[in-house]
Structure formats: C-alpha cells, structure tokens
Design a protein around this motif. Structure first.
Motif, PDB file in Angstrom:
ATOM      1  N   TYR A 153       0.948  -1.339   0.124  1.00 16.32           N
ATOM      2  CA  TYR A 153       0.044  -0.080   0.007  1.00 16.32           C
ATOM      3  C   TYR A 153       0.948   1.234   0.192  1.00 16.32           C
ATOM      4  O   TYR A 153       0.615   2.434   0.602  1.00 16.32           O
ATOM      5  N   SER A 154       2.074   1.380  -0.816  1.00 16.03           N
ATOM      6  CA  SER A 154       2.748   2.330  -0.838  1.00 16.03           C
ATOM      7  C   SER A 154       2.318   3.571  -1.667  1.00 16.03           C
ATOM      8  O   SER A 154       1.617   2.961  -2.508  1.00 16.03           O
ATOM      9  N   LYS A 155       2.563   4.717  -1.456  1.00 18.93           N
ATOM     10  CA  LYS A 155       1.967   5.778  -2.460  1.00 18.93           C
ATOM     11  C   LYS A 155       3.567   6.669  -2.775  1.00 18.93           C
ATOM     12  O   LYS A 155       4.013   7.046  -2.008  1.00 18.93           O
ATOM     13  N   ILE A 156       3.722   6.742  -4.201  1.00 13.62           N
ATOM     14  CA  ILE A 156       4.876   7.465  -4.681  1.00 13.62           C
ATOM     15  C   ILE A 156       4.178   8.490  -5.740  1.00 13.62           C
ATOM     16  O   ILE A 156       3.724   8.228  -6.552  1.00 13.62           O
ATOM     17  N   HIS A 157       4.316   9.797  -5.215  1.00 16.00           N
ATOM     18  CA  HIS A 157       3.493  10.531  -6.118  1.00 16.00           C
ATOM     19  C   HIS A 157       4.221  12.242  -5.813  1.00 16.00           C
ATOM     20  O   HIS A 157       5.006  12.408  -4.777  1.00 16.00           O
ATOM     21  N   HIS A 158       3.893  12.765  -7.016  1.00 16.19           N
ATOM     22  CA  HIS A 158       4.162  14.383  -6.899  1.00 16.19           C
ATOM     23  C   HIS A 158       5.892  14.628  -6.890  1.00 16.19           C
ATOM     24  O   HIS A 158       6.403  15.364  -6.163  1.00 16.19           O
ATOM     25  N   ASN A 159       6.485  13.647  -7.555  1.00 14.19           N
ATOM     26  CA  ASN A 159       8.198  13.705  -7.588  1.00 14.19           C
ATOM     27  C   ASN A 159       8.599  14.079  -8.749  1.00 14.19           C
ATOM     28  O   ASN A 159       7.974  13.792  -9.704  1.00 14.19           O
ATOM     29  N   TYR A 160      10.072  14.541  -8.737  1.00 12.77           N
ATOM     30  CA  TYR A 160      10.618  14.886  -9.954  1.00 12.77           C
ATOM     31  C   TYR A 160      11.668  13.917 -10.275  1.00 12.77           C
ATOM     32  O   TYR A 160      12.542  13.855  -9.247  1.00 12.77           O
ATOM     33  N   PHE A 161      11.994  13.160 -11.342  1.00 17.71           N
ATOM     34  CA  PHE A 161      12.964  12.494 -11.709  1.00 17.71           C
ATOM     35  C   PHE A 161      13.750  13.056 -13.086  1.00 17.71           C
ATOM     36  O   PHE A 161      13.041  13.071 -13.908  1.00 17.71           O
ATOM     37  N   ALA A 162      14.892  13.327 -13.017  1.00 18.70           N
ATOM     38  CA  ALA A 162      15.532  13.922 -14.010  1.00 18.70           C
ATOM     39  C   ALA A 162      17.183  13.627 -14.172  1.00 18.70           C
ATOM     40  O   ALA A 162      17.833  13.292 -13.247  1.00 18.70           O
ATOM     41  N   ASP A 163      17.590  13.805 -15.413  1.00 16.35           N
ATOM     42  CA  ASP A 163      18.923  13.930 -15.796  1.00 16.35           C
ATOM     43  C   ASP A 163      20.022  12.766 -15.150  1.00 16.35           C
ATOM     44  O   ASP A 163      20.815  12.639 -14.864  1.00 16.35           O
ATOM     45  N   ARG A 164      19.165  11.605 -15.594  1.00 22.38           N
ATOM     46  CA  ARG A 164      20.117  10.358 -15.470  1.00 22.38           C
ATOM     47  C   ARG A 164      20.662   9.818 -16.664  1.00 22.38           C
ATOM     48  O   ARG A 164      20.038   9.966 -17.553  1.00 22.38           O
ATOM     49  N   ASP A 165      21.968   9.472 -16.716  1.00 26.26           N
ATOM     50  CA  ASP A 165      22.687   8.771 -17.851  1.00 26.26           C
ATOM     51  C   ASP A 165      23.015   7.421 -17.362  1.00 26.26           C
ATOM     52  O   ASP A 165      23.472   7.024 -16.285  1.00 26.26           O
ATOM     53  N   PRO A 166      23.036   6.504 -18.388  1.00 25.51           N
ATOM     54  CA  PRO A 166      23.461   5.159 -18.204  1.00 25.51           C
ATOM     55  C   PRO A 166      24.843   4.944 -17.946  1.00 25.51           C
ATOM     56  O   PRO A 166      25.522   5.837 -18.377  1.00 25.51           O
ATOM     57  N   VAL A 167      25.056   3.684 -17.218  1.00 25.48           N
ATOM     58  CA  VAL A 167      26.513   3.397 -17.273  1.00 25.48           C
ATOM     59  C   VAL A 167      27.169   3.069 -18.656  1.00 25.48           C
ATOM     60  O   VAL A 167      26.278   2.589 -19.671  1.00 25.48           O
ATOM     61  N   ASP A 168      28.165   3.572 -18.943  1.00 31.39           N
ATOM     62  CA  ASP A 168      28.938   3.411 -20.272  1.00 31.39           C
ATOM     63  C   ASP A 168      27.914   4.328 -21.136  1.00 31.39           C
ATOM     64  O   ASP A 168      28.052   3.896 -22.415  1.00 31.39           O
ATOM     65  N   ASN A 169      27.002   5.204 -21.086  1.00 31.97           N
ATOM     66  CA  ASN A 169      26.072   5.780 -21.947  1.00 31.97           C
ATOM     67  C   ASN A 169      25.390   4.612 -22.755  1.00 31.97           C
ATOM     68  O   ASN A 169      25.033   4.855 -24.013  1.00 31.97           O
ATOM     69  N   ASP A 170      25.057   3.303 -22.132  1.00 29.72           N
ATOM     70  CA  ASP A 170      24.325   2.520 -22.967  1.00 29.72           C
ATOM     71  C   ASP A 170      23.115   1.927 -22.293  1.00 29.72           C
ATOM     72  O   ASP A 170      22.880   1.331 -21.339  1.00 29.72           O
ATOM     73  N   VAL A 171      21.958   2.748 -22.920  1.00 26.69           N
ATOM     74  CA  VAL A 171      20.615   2.668 -22.365  1.00 26.69           C
ATOM     75  C   VAL A 171      20.031   1.060 -22.558  1.00 26.69           C
ATOM     76  O   VAL A 171      19.032   0.520 -21.734  1.00 26.69           O
TER      77      VAL A 171
END
Length: 580
Positions: free
Chosen positions: A185-203
């Motif tokens: 019953y968790s709630k995850i809301h009104h959050n901002y997730f930004a500017d992530r780059d993958p390891v070795d730039n390999d998505v």
C-alpha cells in the motif's frame, strides 16, 4: 463516552514545541529520546556524515517529525543516510548533495533513505517528503555497485513532493522492495525524476537503472496495491525500464514522461492499471510507452507522442513501441516472461510513433501468444512504420475493435469490427499535445463496454456514446501533462507546504467542533464574534476547502470526505478532528 474520547486526543497535540538541533551529537541525543509527538528541527547549514537510525512507535495524531528548520536550507553531505523504523515518522525538507566516502560492501552501497532501521525493523505509515537528492553518487569506480537511493519496506508508506536529480551508476531511485507477500500500500507521488545517464552511456546495457521498481520476481505473484501517480520524468536515460512493475494490483496514473529513453514496463505480476499518463519521447531512439507482460492488466486513457522503437545503434528493439504486448514463455520461471492473458488496451491516443501497437513481440524464446486480449478504441496519427503490428496472432476471445488510424499502415482489416482508416481530421495540435477536433472520426466512435472508463485523460466525464482515444471531445477536463515550470510548484522539491505540527494550538474559549468524531456534518462554534475564514486540510496538509463565515455558529457539510483525520484552521486556531 465513545464520542468524547477524540476530544481528549485533541488535547494531547496542543502547543507542541519543536526541538532545534545544530550538530550530529545533538541530533543523536534527540533521536534517542524521540517518541510520539516529538518534533526535531535541523538547523540551517551543512551537515556532514549524518548517520541517522530511528525507531519510534508514533501515531497518526502524534507523528514523530524530523525536518529541516527551513526546507532547502539544510544540506546533508559526505556519507549521510537515514534509516527509519516504527510507525508514523515524517522526514522532510533536506537536500542530499556532495557525496563522499561511500562504502561498498559486497557490491552494494547503503541506501540514502531506508524505511527500515539498522536493526531491520520496518516502517509503517511513514512519510518522506519535500526532499531533494541531487547527484548524490559514488565514485567512478563504484558505478557498477548497486546504490539505491530510497528503499521502501513495511506498509502504508509514502514518498512525495521530492526531486531526484542526476543519479548515475546501478541502482533504482526508489525501490519498493515488496520482499514478502504482504501488501505494501505504498504511495509514490508528486516527485521529479531527471537527468540520469546510463553506465557507459548504454541504455540497453546494465539492468537496475530504473527510476522506480515495485517488487521483485520472487514475490511477483502476490499483490502490493502500490500507487505511483503525478510524477514527472524528464531527460531520463537509464535502461529499458523507467518504471518496473514486479508484483500485483498496482496503479500508475497521471505521470508525465518527457525527453527520455525506456518504457513503463509491467515486467512481473498481474492486475495492474495504467491510465492517464503522458509519454513525449521527443524522437529519442529507444523511447517507448507501456510494455505488457502478465495477466488482467488494464491500459487506458494514455497519450503517446514521438516514440522511436530503435536502439541508439539503429537496430530494432523488441522492448519498445508505444503499446507493446509481448509473448510469454512456456512454463515460465518467476523471473521469466509470463503469458499475457485477459488484458484490455483501450482508449489510448498515439501520435507520430514509428511503431504504435505491437502484439506478440518476443525475448528469450517466448512463444506463447497473448490470450483473451482486447485492443479497442485506440486512435493513431502519423505512424511512420506500422500503426498496428501483429507479430503473433492472439488466441482465445481476443478482440480488435474500434481502432482508428490516419496516415499509417496496419495489420487490421478496415471496416471489420469498426476498425477504420481516415484520410484527415482525426486530431489537431493543441498547446502541448494533439487534441480531438470538431468533426473528428473519433467522436462517439467508441465501441464495446468498459465500465472502468468513466472519465478521459483530462478527467472530463465520458458520455454514454463515448469517443475513441484518450480524450472525450468537449468534456471540459483540465488535468494535463506536467512541464518543467511545475517543478517546485505543483510537484517535486519545494512544492509541498506542510501545515506545521508546531503551529497547532487550541483555544477552547474561541472555537469548538462537534460532534467528535464527525460523520455527515461538522458544527463549528465560536463563543464570541464571528468565525471568520476557515480552511480545511487533510492530514498531509493539502487544502481541501475554504470559506469565510460571518456567523458564530455554522454547519459544514463533510459527507463527501473519506474517513480519517482532518485539520480545521482559522486565523488563530488549528484543530485536528476525525471523520468516521
């Protein structure tokens, strides 16, 4: 006697004074003495190597609060982490930045925030809100060590109004562990997730670089009942799964994705609902929408634009596409690919996606076709490659009906089951996304019966003769996608302005409420003079209602509010009361 008990409970929360602490030693002492009703305020400034573990059995009326004296002016740096166990603990207002000295143990780094204390006592009804974790990363040599920023254990917990920016390396931003079969019953809301780059730039490289993961394969057949809503994902590139669903009965709604790579993936578990989300791929390679695996899912009222299914190296991917219904494996292991069964994909809008709706994509030798699959009332504009692609023919009582495309080829027969191709007039560009236009073929074109669709993506009411696509023409809804201007205003760090517990005071000679607990109506009485302006808040500090009352006695209709704790505030008084 029953009716007077909540009044006594109200008296317990009056004149709560916060304890201000200025260094780690004072904080540790305050934590060791914390109990229900304790408020610890962290003095402004930079705090280094904060190692906080707390276990308090607080209550809804008397939570234990650890907060910044002034949100955004308290900085945790170095090797800092927070572990909370017990119940009704609130942590808020802190910025985590400039990590150093993080320790790797068996390939893992301790999380920044954990809903479990260092003695492995889980947290229940706890809240982390209005915080920022800003590029709080390990060294370059620790990139492949698992470093999860927030891990949720226990139940009825919340992460809200926070910003998570600039993460690198392996590890989710938020991981609701769902480590046993007990619902979260968790709630995850009104959050901002930004500017992530993958390891070795390999998505398409290492796993576990998602923003949110709910569950794990070993407990994926049990239900979590977690809700992920009103979040904004911007400039995001980690792996194919931005959100990874790995357990049952979760909901994902009102989220916005912009300028990203990856998908919202229903990887394991059953009975998920995905609705009211906006996906703007900005023509990024490897940008997808919703990937579907498992049983009894509903995917509806979503909007997809500018999605590109190819990998950054130009090769095609089986994991992307706006709506991707995958094949299952025979006798699949828990961590494999379960067959899609009894899934409904209805009333979605797709614009300028090179691959729109895909049925029967396959990984790891998966050959079981989707069974009892319904794809209906979706509208597709300007598909470059294939608007509707059937790689494996679904079996059982599967239905493709009421779908409409303009300027795109598909694997459906026009005129069969109300599927149709139109030459023009389906949608027109609006201020931020394509909208239904007067005379559109989508108007009143919906077929079938889907009682769970009562509103459209903008939260306008659907008509009896409902439209195809995510929007109901003329319904007047106003819940649109998030933009960067909303960060710190309506979501993300700085958006939440809590009603401070330390501000509570009750002057019984001024304002009285009855009956307590209340049901249906609440009477407000002031002994001398008019009541004046009142404001009604929920327990999280959200303003629900305001009115100016020029009488000394008034009755407030509360029949439409759910049972729980609320706060009535005047210019001099804040009173908690209970609706049952």
């Amino acid at each position: 006697m029953k009716n007077y008990l909540p009044v006594l409970m109200l008296l317990l929360v009056v004149n709560v004074k916060a304890q201000i602490v200025s260094n780690n030693t004072e904080l540790e002492n305050a934590i060791s003495n914390a109990q229900a009703g304790t408020i610890i305020e962290l003095a402004n400034g930079t705090w280094t190597n904060v190692q906080l573990s707390i276990n308090v059995s607080a209550t809804e009326l008397q939570p234990c609060v650890i907060k910044a004296q002034n949100p955004g002016q308290v900085f945790f740096e170095g090797r800092s982490n927070i572990s909370i166990g017990g119940s009704y603990i609130i942590f808020e207002g802190v910025i985590f930045q400039n990590a150093s000295g993080l320790i790797t143990d068996d390939g893992r780094i301790e999380p920044v925030i954990e809903f479990r204390d260092t003695s492995n006592n889980d947290c229940f009804n706890c809240i982390v809100r209005n915080i920022k974790i800003d590029a709080y990363n390990g060294t370059s040599s620790q990139e492949e060590d698992v470093f999860k920023w927030v891990i949720i254990y226990g139940a009825y917990n919340e992460v809200s109004y926070s910003s998570f920016i600039g993460k690198n390396g392996v590890g989710s931003i938020i991981n609701d562990n769902h480590n046993n079969s007990t619902p979260d019953y968790s709630k995850i809301h009104h959050n901002y997730f930004a500017d992530r780059d993958p390891v070795d730039n390999d998505v398409n490289g290492l796993n576990d670089q998602d923003a949110i993961r709910i569950g794990v394969s070993t407990t994926s057949l049990s239900d979590s009942f977690t809700e992920v809503y009103d979040n904004f994902f911007n400039n995001w590139s980690g792996e194919v799964e931005i959100i990874s669903n790995k357990c049952g009965s979760n909901k994902y709604y009102n989220n916005t994705f912009r300028d990203y790579q990856g998908t919202l993936t229903l990887r394991h578990g059953n009975n998920a609902e995905v609705y009211g989300n906006y996906f703007f791929g900005n023509n990024n390679a490897f940008s997808g929408g919703v990937r579907i695996i498992g049983e009894d899912h509903k995917v509806y009222n979503n909007y997809f634009e500018g999605l590109r299914y190819r990998k950054p190296n130009g090769s095609g991917s089986s994991t992307t596409g706006a709506l991707n219904v995958m094949n299952g494996q025979v006798n699949s292991a828990l961590n494999g690919y379960y067959q899609v069964k009894n899934v409904q994909v209805v009333n979605n809008t797709l614009v300028d996606c090179d691959l729109g709706i895909r049925v029967g994509t396959s990984l790891s030798g998966a050959t079981l076709e989707p069974e009892n699959l319904t794809i209906a009332n979706n509208i597709i504009l300007d598909s470059d490659d294939n608007a509707f692609q059937i790689l494996t023919m679904p079996s059982g009582n599967s239905i493709n009906e009421g779908n409409i495309t303009q300027n795109g080829s598909w694997d459906l027969a026009n005129g069969v089951n109300s599927n149709q191709t139109v030459m023009s007039g389906l949608l027109t560009i609006g201020s931020d996304f394509y909208r239904v236009v007067t005379g559109s073929a989508a108007i009143d074109a919906g077929v079938g019966n889907y009682p769970f669709i009562t509103q459209d993506i903008l939260y306008g009411d659907r008509e009896v003769d409902f439209d195809a696509g995510a929007e109901e023409f003329g319904a007047g809804g106003s819940v649109g996608p998030y933009e960067f201007a909303d960060v710190g205003n309506s979501l993300g760090f700085g958006a939440f302005n809590p009603l401070s517990v330390s501000d509570f005071s009750i002057d019984n000679n001024q304002i009285k409420l009855f009956p307590i607990p209340s049901k249906g109506s609440l009477t407000i009485l002031k002994e001398h003079g008019s009541i004046g302006e009142i404001k009604l808040y929920d327990v999280q500090g959200k303003l629900l209602y305001t009115q100016n009352i020029n009488l000394n006695k008034a009755r407030l209709d509360i029949s439409n509010y759910e049972a729980g704790v609320y706060i009535l505030k005047t210019s001099k008084t804040a009173i908690r009361f209970v609706i049952d």
